[in-house]
Write an enzyme that holds these catalytic residues in place. Sequence first.
Site, PDB file in Angstrom:
ATOM      1  CB  THR A  10     217.063 150.171  68.258  1.00 50.80           C
ATOM      2  OG1 THR A  10     216.978 148.956  67.505  1.00 50.80           O
ATOM      3  CG2 THR A  10     215.996 151.135  67.759  1.00 50.80           C
ATOM      4  CG  ASP A 114     224.003 144.187  75.568  1.00 54.68           C
ATOM      5  OD1 ASP A 114     224.831 143.372  75.132  1.00 54.68           O
ATOM      6  OD2 ASP A 114     222.852 144.290  75.091  1.00 54.68           O
ATOM      7  CB  THR A 189     193.779 144.483  60.624  1.00 59.17           C
ATOM      8  OG1 THR A 189     192.817 143.888  59.755  1.00 59.17           O
ATOM      9  CG2 THR A 189     195.166 143.971  60.251  1.00 59.17           C
TER      10      THR A 189
END
Length: 265
Positions: A10, A114, A189
């Site tokens: 990402t 990594d 919520t």
Amino acid sequence: MLLTIDVGNTHTVLGLFDGDEIVEHWRISTDARRTADELAVLLQGLMGMHPLLGDELGDGIDGIAICATVPSVLHELREVTRRYYGDVPAILVEPGVKTGVPILMDNPKEVGADRIINAVAAVELYGGPAIVVDFGTATTFDAVSARGEYVGGVISPGIEISVEALGVRGAQLRKIEVARPRSVIGKNTVEAMQSGVIYGFAGQVDGVVGRMARELSQDPDDVTVIATGGLAPMVLGESSVIDEHEPWLTLIGLRLVYERNVSRM
């Protein structure tokens, strides 16, 4: 100065080292479509803002260390080092690179670069036995023995993946900001989802680390637990097992691997 680049699924994190000290860092999105030329322009823009580096790409950079979980980006970064940093020693972490950490896995080539780099840094900074919890696209748990060996780990969906899945698959739910709610019992919520994410992952970390530590050492209290990754701060205050937080663990590992290999070039 040493430029370190950690390419995740990402985000890509870049760090600039002056000796052992990290003096600058950047976080950018990982885009597998970027070409080597686009990456070079991006690097020039970022490093051009640092007062210790020159205006030209490569000025002030004495070495480069790269690890990547995205093969296409690794390919383009390899081209960047060849075309724009041709005179600068560059280490790309891949099979054959000396790390100093034995990998005791069925197929060592399957282990993400990594994760090995994190183990290198953990051994250097804290010794073994140790467990590294990396909060990235996936939440990974990596175990290092008392002898400094990488012995295995656990992979689970990351915080952001879980939030996105709830928003996509829940008919009355939506994507939320990952933030600590007012209380564990949500009053709406959004807070209920935030509570599930923060405290749910904290409970996961405590449970998984506890089981790993019992397998790793006869005395689980001897195991040092290190948290890293961009989302680690969200869980730090709620987990009872994390001993150390090192946000630049992977970059430090890249620096160590560079130092162990550059003399062989």
